[in-house]
Design a protein around this motif. Structure first.
Motif, PDB file in Angstrom:
ATOM      1  N   ARG A 131       0.908  -1.468  -0.038  1.00  0.00           N
ATOM      2  CA  ARG A 131       0.050  -0.160  -0.080  1.00  0.00           C
ATOM      3  C   ARG A 131       0.829   1.265  -0.114  1.00  0.00           C
ATOM      4  N   ALA A 132       0.410   2.327  -0.385  1.00  0.00           N
ATOM      5  CA  ALA A 132       1.053   3.581  -0.619  1.00  0.00           C
ATOM      6  C   ALA A 132       1.828   3.975   0.759  1.00  0.00           C
ATOM      7  N   PHE A 133       3.040   4.045   0.603  1.00  0.00           N
ATOM      8  CA  PHE A 133       4.037   4.278   1.720  1.00  0.00           C
ATOM      9  C   PHE A 133       3.796   5.697   2.193  1.00  0.00           C
ATOM     10  N   SER A 134       3.356   6.467   1.451  1.00  0.00           N
ATOM     11  CA  SER A 134       3.328   8.163   1.785  1.00  0.00           C
ATOM     12  C   SER A 134       1.911   8.300   2.746  1.00  0.00           C
ATOM     13  N   ASN A 135       1.151   7.198   2.668  1.00  0.00           N
ATOM     14  CA  ASN A 135      -0.213   7.369   3.708  1.00  0.00           C
ATOM     15  C   ASN A 135       0.423   6.951   5.010  1.00  0.00           C
ATOM     16  N   TYR A 136       1.380   6.419   5.450  1.00  0.00           N
ATOM     17  CA  TYR A 136       1.849   5.871   6.835  1.00  0.00           C
ATOM     18  C   TYR A 136       2.759   6.537   7.428  1.00  0.00           C
ATOM     19  N   ALA A 137       2.606   6.810   8.782  1.00  0.00           N
ATOM     20  CA  ALA A 137       3.733   7.307   9.618  1.00  0.00           C
ATOM     21  C   ALA A 137       4.771   6.033   9.749  1.00  0.00           C
ATOM     22  N   MET A 138       5.890   6.110   9.979  1.00  0.00           N
ATOM     23  CA  MET A 138       6.886   5.133  10.097  1.00  0.00           C
ATOM     24  C   MET A 138       7.674   5.143  11.456  1.00  0.00           C
ATOM     25  N   GLY A 139       8.109   4.169  12.131  1.00  0.00           N
ATOM     26  CA  GLY A 139       8.875   4.226  13.180  1.00  0.00           C
ATOM     27  C   GLY A 139       9.949   3.122  13.301  1.00  0.00           C
ATOM     28  N   TRP A 140      10.976   3.324  14.328  1.00  0.00           N
ATOM     29  CA  TRP A 140      11.724   2.013  14.667  1.00  0.00           C
ATOM     30  C   TRP A 140      11.494   1.662  16.108  1.00  0.00           C
ATOM     31  N   ARG A 149      -0.337   7.200  12.774  1.00  0.00           N
ATOM     32  CA  ARG A 149       0.028   8.682  13.124  1.00  0.00           C
ATOM     33  C   ARG A 149       1.327   8.434  13.830  1.00  0.00           C
ATOM     34  N   ALA A 150       2.328   9.233  13.785  1.00  0.00           N
ATOM     35  CA  ALA A 150       3.725   9.167  14.393  1.00  0.00           C
ATOM     36  C   ALA A 150       3.615   8.934  16.121  1.00  0.00           C
ATOM     37  N   ARG A 151       2.485   9.602  16.617  1.00  0.00           N
ATOM     38  CA  ARG A 151       2.593   9.574  18.066  1.00  0.00           C
ATOM     39  C   ARG A 151       1.825   8.031  18.465  1.00  0.00           C
ATOM     40  N   ASP A 152       1.162   7.519  17.471  1.00  0.00           N
ATOM     41  CA  ASP A 152       0.448   6.379  17.959  1.00  0.00           C
ATOM     42  C   ASP A 152       1.563   5.303  17.799  1.00  0.00           C
ATOM     43  N   ILE A 153       2.386   5.518  16.709  1.00  0.00           N
ATOM     44  CA  ILE A 153       3.663   4.266  16.719  1.00  0.00           C
ATOM     45  C   ILE A 153       4.320   4.641  17.974  1.00  0.00           C
ATOM     46  N   ARG A 154       4.837   5.967  18.438  1.00  0.00           N
ATOM     47  CA  ARG A 154       5.567   6.053  19.709  1.00  0.00           C
ATOM     48  C   ARG A 154       4.925   5.567  20.982  1.00  0.00           C
ATOM     49  N   ASP A 155       3.446   5.547  20.880  1.00  0.00           N
ATOM     50  CA  ASP A 155       2.749   4.850  21.924  1.00  0.00           C
ATOM     51  C   ASP A 155       2.481   3.295  21.798  1.00  0.00           C
ATOM     52  N   GLY A 156       3.168   2.812  20.652  1.00  0.00           N
ATOM     53  CA  GLY A 156       2.967   1.199  20.672  1.00  0.00           C
ATOM     54  C   GLY A 156       1.960   0.820  19.807  1.00  0.00           C
ATOM     55  N   VAL A 216      11.904   3.629  19.619  1.00  0.00           N
ATOM     56  CA  VAL A 216      13.134   4.026  19.090  1.00  0.00           C
ATOM     57  C   VAL A 216      12.812   5.519  18.575  1.00  0.00           C
ATOM     58  N   ALA A 217      12.116   5.782  17.588  1.00  0.00           N
ATOM     59  CA  ALA A 217      11.947   6.857  16.790  1.00  0.00           C
ATOM     60  C   ALA A 217      10.814   6.638  16.005  1.00  0.00           C
ATOM     61  N   ALA A 218      10.122   7.777  15.623  1.00  0.00           N
ATOM     62  CA  ALA A 218       9.201   7.866  14.630  1.00  0.00           C
ATOM     63  C   ALA A 218       8.783   9.075  13.793  1.00  0.00           C
ATOM     64  N   VAL A 219       8.447   8.927  12.662  1.00  0.00           N
ATOM     65  CA  VAL A 219       8.325  10.117  11.744  1.00  0.00           C
ATOM     66  C   VAL A 219       6.751  10.116  11.246  1.00  0.00           C
ATOM     67  N   SER A 220       6.422  11.540  11.010  1.00  0.00           N
ATOM     68  CA  SER A 220       5.137  11.608  10.550  1.00  0.00           C
ATOM     69  C   SER A 220       5.081  11.323   8.945  1.00  0.00           C
ATOM     70  N   VAL A 221       3.900  11.253   8.433  1.00  0.00           N
ATOM     71  CA  VAL A 221       3.501  11.003   7.067  1.00  0.00           C
ATOM     72  C   VAL A 221       4.451  11.823   6.281  1.00  0.00           C
ATOM     73  N   GLY A 222       4.374  13.236   6.375  1.00  0.00           N
ATOM     74  CA  GLY A 222       5.120  14.019   5.476  1.00  0.00           C
ATOM     75  C   GLY A 222       6.819  14.089   5.998  1.00  0.00           C
ATOM     76  N   GLY A 223       6.880  13.817   7.230  1.00  0.00           N
ATOM     77  CA  GLY A 223       8.449  13.957   7.706  1.00  0.00           C
ATOM     78  C   GLY A 223       8.522  15.032   8.601  1.00  0.00           C
ATOM     79  N   ALA A 224       7.642  15.994   8.724  1.00  0.00           N
ATOM     80  CA  ALA A 224       7.540  17.144   9.618  1.00  0.00           C
ATOM     81  C   ALA A 224       7.731  16.970  10.954  1.00  0.00           C
ATOM     82  N   PHE A 225       7.154  16.053  11.389  1.00  0.00           N
ATOM     83  CA  PHE A 225       7.083  15.673  12.801  1.00  0.00           C
ATOM     84  C   PHE A 225       7.979  14.239  13.224  1.00  0.00           C
ATOM     85  N   THR A 226       8.791  14.472  14.315  1.00  0.00           N
ATOM     86  CA  THR A 226       9.566  13.377  14.706  1.00  0.00           C
ATOM     87  C   THR A 226       9.333  13.081  16.071  1.00  0.00           C
ATOM     88  N   TYR A 227       9.529  11.812  16.639  1.00  0.00           N
ATOM     89  CA  TYR A 227       9.626  11.683  18.099  1.00  0.00           C
ATOM     90  C   TYR A 227      10.754  10.594  18.524  1.00  0.00           C
TER      91      TYR A 227
END
Length: 123
Positions: A27-36, A101-108, A48-59
């Protein structure tokens, strides 16, 4: 479905650097926040880390803040983890994750996971 494949893990000396990559397909990668995340032997998986869909927000986890940087290239369907000043305690299997969302990834809360790549840091 999103398939995630990590690469770049290896044995490195303390103080060294590595760049991990996670290639996504499906599925379209750009629709997903990503994390490690990472998991060391005998320990629970940790964020470890997360980034928002567009890359503007990181945790970042406090343990890696200032040493690790997460970035993404939506044109290449790839997310990266740049790791500097590596420490023996960074030794773990590193997993890539995708979610809403990146913050959802951050929260597991992630929807998809990769198999992981081993990072070993010698003292």
């Amino acid at each position: 479905q999103v398939q995630l494949v990590e690469s770049g893990g290896e044995l490195v000396q303390a103080g060294g650097s590595l760049r991990l990559s996670c290639a996504a397909s499906g599925r379209a990668f750009s629709n997903y926040a990503m994390g490690w995340f990472r998991q060391a032997p005998g320990k629970e998986r940790e964020f470890v880390a997360a980034v928002s869909v567009g890359g503007a927000f990181t945790y970042y986890a406090d343990s890696v803040k200032g040493r690790f940087t997460i970035s993404r290239d939506n044109a290449k369907n790839t997310v990266y983890l740049h790791m500097n000043s590596l420490k023996p305690e960074d030794t773990a299997v590193y997993h890539c994750a995708a979610g809403g969302r990146a913050r959802d990834i951050r929260d597991g809360q992630s929807d998809y996971w990769g198999q992981g790549t081993q990072v070993s840091v010698s003292s």
